[in-house]
Enzyme design. Structure first.
Site, mmCIF file in Angstrom:
data_model
loop_
_atom_site.group_PDB
_atom_site.id
_atom_site.type_symbol
_atom_site.label_atom_id
_atom_site.label_comp_id
_atom_site.label_asym_id
_atom_site.label_seq_id
_atom_site.Cartn_x
_atom_site.Cartn_y
_atom_site.Cartn_z
ATOM 1 N N CYS A 2 0.847 -1.190 0.000
ATOM 2 C CA CYS A 2 0.000 0.000 0.000
ATOM 3 C C CYS A 2 0.889 1.249 0.000
ATOM 4 O O CYS A 2 1.845 1.335 0.768
ATOM 5 C CB CYS A 2 -0.944 0.091 1.178
ATOM 6 S SG CYS A 2 -2.162 -1.212 1.224
ATOM 7 N N ARG A 28 4.199 -0.552 -4.506
ATOM 8 C CA ARG A 28 3.798 -1.009 -3.168
ATOM 9 C C ARG A 28 2.447 -1.721 -3.175
ATOM 10 O O ARG A 28 2.001 -2.234 -2.146
ATOM 11 C CB ARG A 28 3.745 0.176 -2.208
ATOM 12 C CG ARG A 28 5.071 0.877 -2.048
ATOM 13 C CD ARG A 28 4.937 2.028 -1.103
ATOM 14 N NE ARG A 28 4.659 1.609 0.245
ATOM 15 C CZ ARG A 28 5.572 1.259 1.136
ATOM 16 N NH1 ARG A 28 6.842 1.306 0.818
ATOM 17 N NH2 ARG A 28 5.225 0.888 2.350
ATOM 18 N N TRP A 75 -2.805 -2.768 -1.743
ATOM 19 C CA TRP A 75 -2.509 -4.192 -1.852
ATOM 20 C C TRP A 75 -3.400 -4.841 -0.804
ATOM 21 O O TRP A 75 -3.162 -4.698 0.389
ATOM 22 C CB TRP A 75 -1.034 -4.446 -1.566
ATOM 23 C CG TRP A 75 -0.588 -5.848 -1.847
ATOM 24 C CD1 TRP A 75 -0.131 -6.337 -3.033
ATOM 25 C CD2 TRP A 75 -0.543 -6.946 -0.930
ATOM 26 N NE1 TRP A 75 0.189 -7.659 -2.902
ATOM 27 C CE2 TRP A 75 -0.051 -8.065 -1.638
ATOM 28 C CE3 TRP A 75 -0.886 -7.095 0.420
ATOM 29 C CZ2 TRP A 75 0.103 -9.312 -1.031
ATOM 30 C CZ3 TRP A 75 -0.727 -8.344 1.009
ATOM 31 C CH2 TRP A 75 -0.231 -9.440 0.278
ATOM 32 N N ASN A 99 -2.248 2.091 5.575
ATOM 33 C CA ASN A 99 -1.350 0.995 5.227
ATOM 34 C C ASN A 99 -1.103 0.229 6.517
ATOM 35 O O ASN A 99 -0.675 0.819 7.506
ATOM 36 C CB ASN A 99 -0.033 1.571 4.675
ATOM 37 C CG ASN A 99 1.023 0.496 4.468
ATOM 38 O OD1 ASN A 99 0.695 -0.675 4.277
ATOM 39 N ND2 ASN A 99 2.279 0.893 4.504
ATOM 40 N N GLY A 100 -1.398 -1.062 6.517
ATOM 41 C CA GLY A 100 -1.198 -1.853 7.729
ATOM 42 C C GLY A 100 -2.396 -2.744 7.981
ATOM 43 O O GLY A 100 -3.242 -2.920 7.102
ATOM 44 N N GLU A 477 16.338 -18.887 -6.144
ATOM 45 C CA GLU A 477 16.066 -17.519 -6.568
ATOM 46 C C GLU A 477 15.663 -17.469 -8.049
ATOM 47 O O GLU A 477 14.747 -16.745 -8.430
ATOM 48 C CB GLU A 477 17.287 -16.626 -6.293
ATOM 49 C CG GLU A 477 17.205 -15.218 -6.853
ATOM 50 C CD GLU A 477 16.043 -14.378 -6.322
ATOM 51 O OE1 GLU A 477 15.332 -14.815 -5.407
ATOM 52 O OE2 GLU A 477 15.837 -13.276 -6.865
ATOM 53 N N LYS A 481 12.141 -15.957 -9.335
ATOM 54 C CA LYS A 481 12.084 -14.854 -10.301
ATOM 55 C C LYS A 481 11.160 -15.210 -11.459
ATOM 56 O O LYS A 481 10.330 -14.426 -11.885
ATOM 57 C CB LYS A 481 13.508 -14.585 -10.796
ATOM 58 C CG LYS A 481 13.917 -13.209 -11.088
ATOM 59 C CD LYS A 481 14.072 -12.227 -9.976
ATOM 60 C CE LYS A 481 13.388 -12.491 -8.703
ATOM 61 N NZ LYS A 481 13.408 -11.607 -7.639
ATOM 62 N N GLU A 484 7.502 -15.303 -10.288
ATOM 63 C CA GLU A 484 6.980 -13.970 -9.976
ATOM 64 C C GLU A 484 6.527 -13.224 -11.226
ATOM 65 O O GLU A 484 5.474 -12.611 -11.237
ATOM 66 C CB GLU A 484 8.060 -13.114 -9.279
ATOM 67 C CG GLU A 484 8.257 -13.415 -7.823
ATOM 68 C CD GLU A 484 9.341 -12.531 -7.198
ATOM 69 O OE1 GLU A 484 9.137 -12.085 -6.073
ATOM 70 O OE2 GLU A 484 10.393 -12.298 -7.828
ATOM 71 N N HIS A 500 13.909 -38.555 -5.946
ATOM 72 C CA HIS A 500 13.123 -39.106 -4.830
ATOM 73 C C HIS A 500 11.665 -38.694 -4.948
ATOM 74 O O HIS A 500 11.053 -38.263 -3.976
ATOM 75 C CB HIS A 500 13.737 -38.688 -3.497
ATOM 76 C CG HIS A 500 15.119 -39.222 -3.305
ATOM 77 N ND1 HIS A 500 15.379 -40.565 -3.134
ATOM 78 C CD2 HIS A 500 16.327 -38.616 -3.318
ATOM 79 C CE1 HIS A 500 16.684 -40.755 -3.030
ATOM 80 N NE2 HIS A 500 17.287 -39.587 -3.148
ATOM 81 N N LYS A 599 5.988 -4.903 -3.484
ATOM 82 C CA LYS A 599 7.428 -4.891 -3.244
ATOM 83 C C LYS A 599 7.771 -4.932 -1.766
ATOM 84 O O LYS A 599 8.695 -5.606 -1.352
ATOM 85 C CB LYS A 599 8.052 -3.658 -3.888
ATOM 86 C CG LYS A 599 9.553 -3.694 -3.804
ATOM 87 C CD LYS A 599 10.206 -3.000 -4.948
ATOM 88 C CE LYS A 599 11.690 -3.275 -4.971
ATOM 89 N NZ LYS A 599 12.013 -4.617 -5.490
HETATM 90 C C1 G6P Z 1 8.139 -9.355 -1.024
HETATM 91 C C2 G6P Z 1 8.708 -9.123 -2.421
HETATM 92 C C3 G6P Z 1 9.926 -10.021 -2.629
HETATM 93 C C4 G6P Z 1 10.956 -9.746 -1.536
HETATM 94 C C5 G6P Z 1 10.351 -9.967 -0.140
HETATM 95 C C6 G6P Z 1 11.277 -9.511 0.970
HETATM 96 O O1 G6P Z 1 7.572 -10.611 -0.929
HETATM 97 O O2 G6P Z 1 7.725 -9.389 -3.394
HETATM 98 O O3 G6P Z 1 10.503 -9.732 -3.894
HETATM 99 O O4 G6P Z 1 12.060 -10.584 -1.723
HETATM 100 O O5 G6P Z 1 9.148 -9.191 -0.024
HETATM 101 O O6 G6P Z 1 11.415 -8.119 0.906
HETATM 102 P P1 G6P Z 1 12.575 -7.330 1.629
HETATM 103 O O7 G6P Z 1 12.279 -5.882 1.367
HETATM 104 O O8 G6P Z 1 12.484 -7.674 3.085
HETATM 105 O O9 G6P Z 1 13.856 -7.776 1.016
#
Ligand code: G6P
Length: 604
Positions: A2, A28, A75, A99-100, A477, A481, A484, A500, A599
């Site tokens: 948010c 956000r 969000w 936000n929260g 990772e 990626k 996502e 397995h 994010k």
């Molecule tokens: C969210 C984002 C991820 C990120 C994670 C941790 O889930 O979508 O891309 O890795 O938060 O965020 P931070 O700001 O703590 O690295």
């Protein structure tokens, strides 16, 4: 999670400033958005489902002339993402954006309904709005109302608030969700994050826990939780406006991948020259710790997996790595010889902050590896090491993750030199290679090794990543990626584990991305590649130029320059990110703002 913007000005350009701020903070959250402004003392609330661009179209039709207002990009947590649940919310004389999460919203709503309030949305934010209004109706004093409401609201919040009877003012308060303030000659501003303020000023004030801000035209008044006025303390950001522009790149993600060489250069430089900052009276002491607990979320957690492998193998120290949402509710075994490392790009992730709080309660030393200077994690941890990736706008992290891996590799090297048995020659070789990294990354970026991979992946719905040791951590990772941003389902497996059970999913043509950069495990990984190849998989192999693999074992080969394993992963991140980017591009996905994601996850 948010985005909030607030504005109070001598000019009547509030709509433009608020919409511009929302567009900048859209990373956000972007399932709905809304704006509230006073035009000739008349309150106007306009909301829209979907992206900020849709809200903008709607708002501009109203030709509003406003000098102050609040705005929000959402969000969703409570209530589905639709126009009704979009912020701002209005109750009585109060309009707010939030936000929260208000944890006691249900009890509060029952109490407020008895007082005659009716709720029209499914949100906890509307209940908070009524709670503030109920307090306001007692005194008609905004400051007193906000102080009173703070004693009732449980959970996390950053609010921007308007009162009908004060159409020239904007109020704000926060607890556990971020808000910053700024001013210039004609206006005062509030926002969830610095990028929204960059077009106007580089100076900002962090609103502290429970503080209340009152914005009136170009003036900011700040109050502590007891209503005592205090002087705002301004800080200057090093971020510049270029960070929030694409500068000719099709997407922020592509721009940010191309900024990786610089991000790594700056991160290494800062770590080597400034070391680890201390928020305590004593400096950071590597020799003090016998075991390490790494806690993080998402990509930061996968960076932590690399750190675990490097520190454990090279420094022979016990290292555990855990996702913050689990760690925070366990009763982990930690002692005074444990260092808890919290990794976070934003420094505002709610679960990671809760993990920090838990470690602090147990009186354990904490080290935050953070990208955002002055973020909550950076301020509250005992020690801080900054990644210097600068602002990252694309929701899927790239350069910030790469910078985390670079910094953690240096940290591992420090512990290895103290506790391990690394030779002087190897140490010098690693340091030389770290300095070569930015140039090597530039060279890799000039080649286009990823288009063919992307074409091989784009039409598939299930993909596997396999690797061992550090390569497995990288696979995690790489897979995240791809999921996502391209919405292709993928799984990352320790290469030896696939047989397995999950190997049953490999059929003719199933894409498998294999990483084989771990020299000591190379033969083992090659055997696992044989296993999937024998079952019809098409293999995209990523491995060092100096490793020789029989042609029949791969369908496409991406090579990386050969480096020490303490350095290699920092480089191998790049092809994984580019493969995900190109694949998402071919699938026509919304790369910078993937569905359902945000994010900065500032709620649990
Ligand atoms: C969210 C984002 C991820 C990120 C994670 C941790 O889930 O979508 O891309 O890795 O938060 O965020 P931070 O700001 O703590 O690295």
């Amino acid at each position: 999670m948010c985005g909030i913007v607030g504005y109070s000005s001598l000019k009547t350009n509030a709509v433009d400033v608020l919409l511009q701020g929302l567009a900048t903070l859209e990373y956000r959250g972007y399932d709905s958005s809304g704006i509230a402004v006073f035009d000739n003392d008349q309150l106007n609330i306009i909301k829209s489902k979907g992206k900020v661009s849709l809200l903008k179209e709607k708002v501009l039709k109203h030709h509003l002339h406003a000098s102050n207002g609040i705005a929000h990009t959402r969000w969703a947590t409570h209530g589905e993402p639709n126009e009704i649940n979009a912020h701002p919310h209005h109750q009585g004389s109060v309009t707010l954006v939030h936000n929260g999460i208000i944890e006691n919203y249900h009890e509060l709503s029952l109490q407020l309904m008895q007082e005659g309030y009716q709720f029209h949305t499914q949100t906890d934010s509307e209940v908070a709005c009524a709670c503030i209004d109920a307090a306001y109706q007692q005194t008609k004093d905004p400051l007193a109302a906000l102080q009173a409401a703070q004693t009732q609201l449980k959970g996390s919040y950053a609010f921007a608030i308007l009162f009908d009877e004060y159409p020239e003012d904007v109020y704000a308060m926060r607890f556990d969700s971020p808000l910053i303030l700024a001013q210039d000659d004609t206006a005062s501003y509030l926002a969830s994050d610095i990028p929204a303020l960059l077009p106007y000023t580089k100076q900002y004030v962090v609103l502290e826990q429970h503080e209340i801000a009152h914005l009136h035209k170009a003036a900011i008044h700040l109050y502590d939780a007891h209503g005592n006025e205090k002087e705002p303390s301004f800080q200057t950001t090093t971020m510049d406006v270029q960070a929030i522009q694409k500068n000719g790149y099709a997407h922020f993600m592509l721009k940010e991948i191309h900024e990786e060489p610089q991000a790594i250069k700056d991160t290494l430089h800062a770590f080597i020259h400034d070391g680890i900052h201390s928020n305590l009276e004593r400096p950071f002491d590597y020799a003090r710790y016998e075991q390490i607990m790494i806690v993080a979320c998402g990509s930061a957690y996968y960076a932590g997996m690399i750190a675990k492998e490097l520190i454990e193998s090279e420094a022979r120290m016990h290292v555990q790595v855990e996702v913050a949402s689990e760690f925070r509710y366990r009763n982990p075994l930690l002692d005074e010889r444990t260092l808890v490392i919290l990794i976070s790009q934003s420094g505002e992730t709610a679960d990671t902050l809760a993990a920090l709080k838990l470690a602090k309660e147990k009186k354990i030393d904490t080290l935050a590896v953070v990208n955002v200077i002055g973020s909550s994690l950076a301020r509250e941890a005992a020690f801080v090491a900054y990644t210097m990736a600068k602002a990252e706008i694309a929701v899927a992290t790239t350069k910030a993750y790469a910078a985390q891996v670079a910094l953690l590799s240096c940290l591992a090297l420090k512990f290895a030199l103290l506790h391990g048995n690394m030779t002087k020659t190897r140490k010098e070789q690693i340091i030389t290679q770290l300095h070569q990294l930015p140039d090597l990354l530039e060279e890799m970026l000039e080649k286009d090794d990823w288009s063919e991979s992307a074409h091989r992946l784009a039409d598939h719905e299930h993909i596997f990543f396999i690797g061992r040791g550090l390569d497995h951590a990288l696979c995690m990772e790489g897979s995240l990626k791809l999921k996502e941003i391209s919405y292709i389902h993928s799984e990352a497996y320790a290469a030896g584990e696939l047989k397995h059970g999950t190997i049953s999913l490999i059929e003719q043509g199933t894409p498998v991305i294999a990483i084989a950069n771990e020299a000591a495990l190379f033969d083992k990984t090659i055997s696992n590649i044989r296993e999937v190849k024998a079952r019809g998989a098409q293999v995209i192999l990523i491995c060092r130029q100096d490793f020789h693999v029989h042609k029949e074992l791969f369908d496409h080969l991406i090579t990386t320059p050969p480096l020490d394993r303490m350095v290699q992963t920092i480089l191998t991140v790049l092809p994984l990110q580019m493969i995900a980017y190109q694949t998402a591009l071919l699938r026509g996905c919304e790369i910078d703002k993937p569905r359902n994601l945000a994010k900065s996850v500032t709620v649990e």
